[in-house]
Design a protein around this motif. Structure first.
Motif, PDB file in Angstrom:
ATOM      1  N   LEU A   4       0.920  -1.143  -0.035  1.00  0.00           N
ATOM      2  CA  LEU A   4      -0.233  -0.136  -0.156  1.00  0.00           C
ATOM      3  C   LEU A   4       0.907   1.250  -0.047  1.00  0.00           C
ATOM      4  CD1 LEU A   4      -2.989   0.628   0.274  1.00  0.00           C
ATOM      5  CD2 LEU A   4      -2.753   1.141   2.606  1.00  0.00           C
ATOM      6  N   HIS A   5       0.785   1.781  -1.211  1.00  0.00           N
ATOM      7  CA  HIS A   5       1.664   3.135  -1.151  1.00  0.00           C
ATOM      8  C   HIS A   5       0.892   4.218  -0.793  1.00  0.00           C
ATOM      9  CE1 HIS A   5       4.331   5.795  -4.060  1.00  0.00           C
ATOM     10  NE2 HIS A   5       4.799   5.989  -2.873  1.00  0.00           N
ATOM     11  N   VAL A   6       1.294   4.898   0.441  1.00  0.00           N
ATOM     12  CA  VAL A   6       0.744   5.998   0.872  1.00  0.00           C
ATOM     13  C   VAL A   6       1.613   7.194   1.028  1.00  0.00           C
ATOM     14  CG1 VAL A   6      -0.526   6.973   2.944  1.00  0.00           C
ATOM     15  CG2 VAL A   6      -0.427   4.471   2.647  1.00  0.00           C
ATOM     16  N   ARG A  49       0.737  12.136  -9.715  1.00  0.00           N
ATOM     17  CA  ARG A  49       0.257  10.873 -10.451  1.00  0.00           C
ATOM     18  C   ARG A  49       1.094   9.954 -10.755  1.00  0.00           C
ATOM     19  NH1 ARG A  49      -4.354  14.241 -13.874  1.00  0.00           N
ATOM     20  NH2 ARG A  49      -6.346  13.775 -12.409  1.00  0.00           N
ATOM     21  N   SER A  50       2.434  10.373 -11.391  1.00  0.00           N
ATOM     22  CA  SER A  50       3.298   9.560 -11.623  1.00  0.00           C
ATOM     23  C   SER A  50       3.927   8.777 -10.453  1.00  0.00           C
ATOM     24  CB  SER A  50       4.413  10.375 -12.343  1.00  0.00           C
ATOM     25  OG  SER A  50       5.199  11.091 -11.373  1.00  0.00           O
ATOM     26  N   LEU A  51       3.755   9.052  -9.248  1.00  0.00           N
ATOM     27  CA  LEU A  51       4.101   8.359  -8.316  1.00  0.00           C
ATOM     28  C   LEU A  51       3.240   7.036  -7.800  1.00  0.00           C
ATOM     29  CD1 LEU A  51       5.375  11.100  -5.801  1.00  0.00           C
ATOM     30  CD2 LEU A  51       6.806   9.705  -7.204  1.00  0.00           C
ATOM     31  N   GLU A  52       1.986   7.267  -8.674  1.00  0.00           N
ATOM     32  CA  GLU A  52       1.175   6.050  -8.472  1.00  0.00           C
ATOM     33  C   GLU A  52       0.672   5.655  -7.217  1.00  0.00           C
ATOM     34  OE1 GLU A  52       2.551   2.870 -10.482  1.00  0.00           O
ATOM     35  OE2 GLU A  52       2.255   3.659 -12.718  1.00  0.00           O
ATOM     36  N   PRO A  53       0.088   6.657  -6.186  1.00  0.00           N
ATOM     37  CA  PRO A  53      -0.054   6.399  -4.820  1.00  0.00           C
ATOM     38  C   PRO A  53      -1.531   5.689  -4.868  1.00  0.00           C
ATOM     39  CG  PRO A  53      -0.693   8.865  -5.381  1.00  0.00           C
ATOM     40  CD  PRO A  53       0.052   8.112  -6.539  1.00  0.00           C
ATOM     41  N   ASP A  54      -1.586   4.931  -3.614  1.00  0.00           N
ATOM     42  CA  ASP A  54      -2.988   4.213  -3.531  1.00  0.00           C
ATOM     43  C   ASP A  54      -3.554   5.143  -2.411  1.00  0.00           C
ATOM     44  OD1 ASP A  54      -2.304   1.895  -4.710  1.00  0.00           O
ATOM     45  OD2 ASP A  54      -0.817   1.499  -3.240  1.00  0.00           O
ATOM     46  N   ALA A  55      -3.024   6.082  -1.888  1.00  0.00           N
ATOM     47  CA  ALA A  55      -3.648   6.958  -0.873  1.00  0.00           C
ATOM     48  C   ALA A  55      -2.703   8.121  -0.721  1.00  0.00           C
ATOM     49  CB  ALA A  55      -4.033   6.267   0.473  1.00  0.00           C
ATOM     50  N   GLN A  75      -8.896  17.573  -5.658  1.00  0.00           N
ATOM     51  CA  GLN A  75      -9.873  17.647  -6.721  1.00  0.00           C
ATOM     52  C   GLN A  75      -9.658  16.768  -7.703  1.00  0.00           C
ATOM     53  OE1 GLN A  75      -9.727  22.129  -7.805  1.00  0.00           O
ATOM     54  NE2 GLN A  75     -11.483  22.374  -6.253  1.00  0.00           N
ATOM     55  N   GLN A  76      -8.451  16.310  -7.996  1.00  0.00           N
ATOM     56  CA  GLN A  76      -8.428  15.570  -9.433  1.00  0.00           C
ATOM     57  C   GLN A  76      -7.774  14.448  -9.195  1.00  0.00           C
ATOM     58  OE1 GLN A  76      -6.798  17.999 -12.791  1.00  0.00           O
ATOM     59  NE2 GLN A  76      -7.054  19.981 -11.302  1.00  0.00           N
ATOM     60  N   MET A  77      -7.449  13.817  -8.098  1.00  0.00           N
ATOM     61  CA  MET A  77      -6.715  12.539  -7.939  1.00  0.00           C
ATOM     62  C   MET A  77      -8.110  11.666  -7.368  1.00  0.00           C
ATOM     63  SD  MET A  77      -2.768  13.042  -7.233  1.00  0.00           S
ATOM     64  CE  MET A  77      -2.643  11.401  -7.195  1.00  0.00           C
ATOM     65  N   ASP A  78      -8.148  10.565  -7.634  1.00  0.00           N
ATOM     66  CA  ASP A  78      -9.214   9.425  -7.161  1.00  0.00           C
ATOM     67  C   ASP A  78      -8.658   8.461  -6.552  1.00  0.00           C
ATOM     68  OD1 ASP A  78     -11.695   8.411  -7.114  1.00  0.00           O
ATOM     69  OD2 ASP A  78     -11.699   7.274  -8.979  1.00  0.00           O
ATOM     70  N   VAL A  79      -8.211   8.947  -5.143  1.00  0.00           N
ATOM     71  CA  VAL A  79      -7.752   7.809  -4.207  1.00  0.00           C
ATOM     72  C   VAL A  79      -8.132   8.341  -2.718  1.00  0.00           C
ATOM     73  CG1 VAL A  79      -5.537   7.116  -5.500  1.00  0.00           C
ATOM     74  CG2 VAL A  79      -5.484   9.263  -4.075  1.00  0.00           C
ATOM     75  N   PRO A  80      -8.158   7.218  -1.966  1.00  0.00           N
ATOM     76  CA  PRO A  80      -8.467   7.563  -0.669  1.00  0.00           C
ATOM     77  C   PRO A  80      -7.720   8.848  -0.076  1.00  0.00           C
ATOM     78  CG  PRO A  80      -8.369   5.140  -0.890  1.00  0.00           C
ATOM     79  CD  PRO A  80      -7.922   5.819  -2.144  1.00  0.00           C
TER      80      PRO A  80
END
Length: 203
Positions: A4-6, A49-55, A75-80
């Motif tokens: 889980l990349h936070v 976004r390029s870091l590909e976070p899960d949260a 506003q623009q990232m769809d992650v928890p």
């Protein structure tokens, strides 16, 4: 074991590194390995976004003027996401809420009444003492958000989106002065792990 990349977004607050450390101390959640990363709030949306976070955890800071690109991330990232202190206020602003000066500035221990012991506040007591500043605070909930906690000096100490995994707390769960702080972070990580698992099962 899944990962889980936070990402913890630093807003120049004095406790941001403690959020990162607290996540490292949790390390493993069931069968999920916690991979925390601390980054500056000046990263562009593309770089984030390029870091590909899960949260994302949006940390505290001195003021909104120094919050970098956090509003864009929210506003623009769809992650928890979990907003802490300034991060909580930025989440409110990003979704149409209102923020203003609190009645009590400076850090202090405050008793918080938990109104909805759900998701991030699951397992906490009806009342907990937390370490927080109310120099600024959320005084009007954004549309589609509900209040989770309040205190005698602030009506919106914690909030959540009614359908998305978006949460905000005025207090600092990462510091030792806050009761049940690690539990709040652990609960958030559980939400994130469940969200990632559900996303991976989508066709």
């Amino acid at each position: 074991m899944s990962e889980l990349h936070v990402i913890v977004v630093s807003n120049l607050g004095q406790f941001n590194h403690l959020i990162h450390r607290a996540l490292r101390d949790i390390e493993v959640l069931g069968e999920v390995f916690i991979e925390p990363e601390l980054v500056e709030n000046t990263l562009s949306l593309h770089e984030m976004r390029s870091l590909e976070p899960d949260a994302l955890i949006i940390g505290g800071g001195p003021d909104i003027e120094k919050s970098g690109n956090c509003i864009q991330y929210i506003q623009q990232m769809d992650v928890p996401m979990l907003g802490i202190c300034l991060g909580h206020q930025l989440m409110a602003l990003a979704h149409g809420g209102k923020v203003g000066r609190g009645r009590q500035g400076g850090y202090a221990s405050v008793e918080v009444e938990v109104l909805a012991e759900d998701d991030i506040l699951r397992g906490t007591a009806p009342r907990i003492r937390v370490w927080t500043s109310h120099m600024d605070e959320v005084f009007e909930l954004p549309p589609s958000f509900e209040r989770l906690a309040r205190s005698s000096i602030c009506e919106i100490e914690a909030m959540r989106h009614t359908t998305k995994p978006l949460y905000g707390v005025q207090w600092h769960p990462e510091v030792s002065h806050t009761e049940k702080g690690e539990l709040v972070l652990r609960n958030f990580l559980e939400v994130c792990a469940a969200h990632k698992s559900a996303q991976s099962r989508r066709p």
